[in-house]
Design a protein around this motif. Structure first.
Motif, PDB file in Angstrom:
ATOM      1  N   GLY A 197       0.814  -1.209   0.000  1.00 40.31           N
ATOM      2  CA  GLY A 197       0.000   0.000   0.000  1.00 40.31           C
ATOM      3  C   GLY A 197       0.844   1.254   0.000  1.00 40.31           C
ATOM      4  N   ARG A 198       0.305   2.293  -0.651  1.00 37.21           N
ATOM      5  CA  ARG A 198       0.968   3.598  -0.703  1.00 37.21           C
ATOM      6  C   ARG A 198      -0.113   4.644  -0.489  1.00 37.21           C
ATOM      7  N   LEU A 199       0.024   5.466   0.531  1.00 37.85           N
ATOM      8  CA  LEU A 199      -1.032   6.393   0.867  1.00 37.85           C
ATOM      9  C   LEU A 199      -0.473   7.712   1.393  1.00 37.85           C
ATOM     10  N   GLN A 200      -1.372   8.695   1.564  1.00 38.66           N
ATOM     11  CA  GLN A 200      -0.991  10.035   1.983  1.00 38.66           C
ATOM     12  C   GLN A 200      -1.392  10.262   3.442  1.00 38.66           C
ATOM     13  N   THR A 201      -0.557  11.005   4.160  1.00 38.63           N
ATOM     14  CA  THR A 201      -0.891  11.355   5.535  1.00 38.63           C
ATOM     15  C   THR A 201      -1.979  12.423   5.546  1.00 38.63           C
ATOM     16  N   THR A 202      -2.729  12.467   6.633  1.00 39.98           N
ATOM     17  CA  THR A 202      -3.802  13.446   6.790  1.00 39.98           C
ATOM     18  C   THR A 202      -3.486  14.353   7.977  1.00 39.98           C
ATOM     19  N   THR A 203      -4.500  14.918   8.582  1.00 31.53           N
ATOM     20  CA  THR A 203      -4.315  15.836   9.703  1.00 31.53           C
ATOM     21  C   THR A 203      -3.435  15.228  10.788  1.00 31.53           C
ATOM     22  N   ASN A 204      -2.506  16.042  11.290  1.00 29.22           N
ATOM     23  CA  ASN A 204      -1.557  15.635  12.333  1.00 29.22           C
ATOM     24  C   ASN A 204      -0.591  14.554  11.861  1.00 29.22           C
ATOM     25  N   GLY A 205      -0.482  14.373  10.554  1.00 32.34           N
ATOM     26  CA  GLY A 205       0.492  13.427  10.022  1.00 32.34           C
ATOM     27  C   GLY A 205       0.099  11.973  10.156  1.00 32.34           C
ATOM     28  N   VAL A 206      -1.180  11.691  10.437  1.00 37.16           N
ATOM     29  CA  VAL A 206      -1.596  10.300  10.643  1.00 37.16           C
ATOM     30  C   VAL A 206      -1.959   9.644   9.311  1.00 37.16           C
ATOM     31  N   TYR A 207      -1.969   8.324   9.312  1.00 35.56           N
ATOM     32  CA  TYR A 207      -2.364   7.552   8.146  1.00 35.56           C
ATOM     33  C   TYR A 207      -3.090   6.303   8.620  1.00 35.56           C
ATOM     34  N   GLY A 208      -3.851   5.707   7.714  1.00 36.01           N
ATOM     35  CA  GLY A 208      -4.561   4.475   8.023  1.00 36.01           C
ATOM     36  C   GLY A 208      -4.682   3.614   6.784  1.00 36.01           C
ATOM     37  N   PHE A 209      -4.573   2.323   6.959  1.00 36.13           N
ATOM     38  CA  PHE A 209      -4.591   1.394   5.824  1.00 36.13           C
ATOM     39  C   PHE A 209      -5.204   0.083   6.290  1.00 36.13           C
ATOM     40  N   THR A 210      -5.930  -0.570   5.392  1.00 33.19           N
ATOM     41  CA  THR A 210      -6.558  -1.857   5.694  1.00 33.19           C
ATOM     42  C   THR A 210      -5.956  -2.939   4.804  1.00 33.19           C
ATOM     43  N   HIS A 211      -5.636  -4.075   5.419  1.00 32.42           N
ATOM     44  CA  HIS A 211      -5.055  -5.188   4.676  1.00 32.42           C
ATOM     45  C   HIS A 211      -5.608  -6.491   5.235  1.00 32.42           C
ATOM     46  N   THR A 212      -5.778  -7.479   4.357  1.00 36.08           N
ATOM     47  CA  THR A 212      -6.296  -8.776   4.790  1.00 36.08           C
ATOM     48  C   THR A 212      -5.187  -9.822   4.697  1.00 36.08           C
ATOM     49  N   PRO A 213      -4.576 -10.171   5.826  1.00 34.14           N
ATOM     50  CA  PRO A 213      -3.507 -11.184   5.796  1.00 34.14           C
ATOM     51  C   PRO A 213      -4.094 -12.574   5.661  1.00 34.14           C
ATOM     52  N   THR A 214      -3.385 -13.438   4.970  1.00 35.62           N
ATOM     53  CA  THR A 214      -3.852 -14.816   4.795  1.00 35.62           C
ATOM     54  C   THR A 214      -3.110 -15.787   5.700  1.00 35.62           C
ATOM     55  N   ILE A 215      -2.050 -15.320   6.335  1.00 33.35           N
ATOM     56  CA  ILE A 215      -1.203 -16.133   7.198  1.00 33.35           C
ATOM     57  C   ILE A 215      -0.432 -15.174   8.093  1.00 33.35           C
ATOM     58  N   LEU A 216       0.335 -15.671   9.034  1.00 31.11           N
ATOM     59  CA  LEU A 216       1.133 -14.816   9.909  1.00 31.11           C
ATOM     60  C   LEU A 216       1.865 -13.759   9.071  1.00 31.11           C
ATOM     61  N   THR A 217       1.660 -12.482   9.397  1.00 32.86           N
ATOM     62  CA  THR A 217       2.189 -11.402   8.569  1.00 32.86           C
ATOM     63  C   THR A 217       2.823 -10.320   9.431  1.00 32.86           C
ATOM     64  N   ALA A 218       3.990  -9.852   8.982  1.00 31.37           N
ATOM     65  CA  ALA A 218       4.673  -8.728   9.619  1.00 31.37           C
ATOM     66  C   ALA A 218       4.498  -7.501   8.744  1.00 31.37           C
ATOM     67  N   TYR A 219       4.399  -6.326   9.381  1.00 34.45           N
ATOM     68  CA  TYR A 219       4.231  -5.074   8.648  1.00 34.45           C
ATOM     69  C   TYR A 219       5.274  -4.059   9.093  1.00 34.45           C
ATOM     70  N   LYS A 220       5.675  -3.216   8.151  1.00 39.60           N
ATOM     71  CA  LYS A 220       6.487  -2.052   8.474  1.00 39.60           C
ATOM     72  C   LYS A 220       6.109  -0.946   7.495  1.00 39.60           C
ATOM     73  N   VAL A 221       6.440   0.294   7.866  1.00 36.97           N
ATOM     74  CA  VAL A 221       6.101   1.446   7.036  1.00 36.97           C
ATOM     75  C   VAL A 221       7.363   2.265   6.808  1.00 36.97           C
ATOM     76  N   THR A 222       7.534   2.753   5.585  1.00 35.80           N
ATOM     77  CA  THR A 222       8.671   3.611   5.279  1.00 35.80           C
ATOM     78  C   THR A 222       8.173   4.986   4.849  1.00 35.80           C
ATOM     79  N   TRP A 223       8.974   5.993   5.151  1.00 35.45           N
ATOM     80  CA  TRP A 223       8.650   7.383   4.797  1.00 35.45           C
ATOM     81  C   TRP A 223       9.951   8.161   4.673  1.00 35.45           C
ATOM     82  N   ARG A 224      10.174   8.731   3.502  1.00 33.33           N
ATOM     83  CA  ARG A 224      11.362   9.547   3.232  1.00 33.33           C
ATOM     84  C   ARG A 224      12.655   8.830   3.642  1.00 33.33           C
ATOM     85  N   GLY A 225      12.739   7.560   3.338  1.00 35.19           N
ATOM     86  CA  GLY A 225      13.937   6.802   3.663  1.00 35.19           C
ATOM     87  C   GLY A 225      14.000   6.305   5.089  1.00 35.19           C
TER      88      GLY A 225
END
Length: 289
Positions: A159-187
């Protein structure tokens, strides 16, 4: 000259090892002139980038007094950027003209991006929410969500999305098995969070039969579930073991089920769910006999 070569070699080793200087939120330029560094002292926020530009007619080299950074040899008109991520006072000098000195003051925390996932355990087919914020807060910044599904070893962008008020973001994803997540921004990279996945179990009654079904991104053929009843003390008691067929389902009867009202469920252990999944239980089915 030997000292200069050693510093240059160290910088080359860092570059070969995969170290990179990411661009920061803002930049400040220090010009290297025959008379010295201009300006001699700069103040930046954590995460900002300082760019040294050689405006002299001879080679120059920028090295921190405490060894925290060192540029390669800078030929005339060459530049070198350095992201200043850690607050503090950094005094530096030119190894080719040691009397030329400068100072970088880094204030405040460096830019960062946070991440969280909810719920930490979900059921197969159900989405999770990935939320967080960037600091300093800003609207319209692009954050990238990456996922790593068991048993893979590399994160992929989901997913690739834009921040909103106060720099927050939200995203929905449906994992099919044990899943790890991380987010990157400006390196910059967030911490890693994980969500476990439980097989989706269902239990229904069709006339005198009971039918159990297990759903996930795999077959549960030859795996088993426990049929359980809630006793008067609030404990789940196993009545029988039911093996699943090639369609990850099975029908069965409970001839020994006592008369009256019974609350039933099916339960699969983590061992039977298998690698990448956790234990699971169906919704409670109320049966009257």
């Amino acid at each position: 000259m030997k000292k200069v070569l050693l510093v240059t070699a160290a910088v080359c080793v860092l570059a070969a090892s995969g170290f990179a200087f990411a661009s920061g939120v803002a930049t400040r330029t220090v010009n290297i002139r025959p008379a010295g560094f201009v300006p001699r002292t700069v103040t930046v926020n954590g995460g900002d980038t300082v760019i040294w530009r050689n405006q002299d007619t001879v080679n120059r080299q920028v090295v921190a007094n405490n060894g925290s950074f060192a540029s390669p040899i800078l030929a005339p008109n060459r530049t070198w950027p350095r992201a200043m991520n850690t607050p503090g006072i950094y005094r530096y000098h030119d190894t080719l003209k040691p009397t030329h000195r400068g100072v970088v003051r880094v204030v405040g925390p460096p830019p960062s991006v946070s991440v969280g996932v909810s719920p930490p355990i979900t059921t197969a087919g159900m989405p999770v929410s990935i939320t967080g914020a960037i600091s300093p807060a800003a609207v319209g910044e692009t954050v990238i969500v990456h996922a790593l599904q068991y048993p893979n070893v590399s994160f992929v962008e989901v997913g690739r999305l834009q921040t909103t008020t106060n720099g927050v973001y939200g995203f929905t994803h449906t994992p099919t098995i044990l899943t790890a997540y991380k987010v990157t921004w400006r390196g910059r990279e967030s911490a890693v969070v994980r969500t476990a996945v439980a097989p989706a179990l269902s239990l229904i009654r069709v006339r005198s039969w009971f039918v159990v079904r297990a759903r996930a991104a795999k077959s549960f053929y030859a795996r088993w579930v426990y049929v359980q009843r809630l006793n008067q003390f609030g404990q789940w008691v196993s009545l029988r073991k039911v093996f699943l067929n090639r369609q990850s389902t099975q029908r069965f009867k409970l001839p020994t089920l006592r008369r009256g009202v019974s609350r039933l469920r099916v339960h699969m252990t983590t061992n039977q769910a298998g690698a990448g999944y956790v234990f699971s239980s169906s919704r409670v089915l109320t049966v009257r006999r």
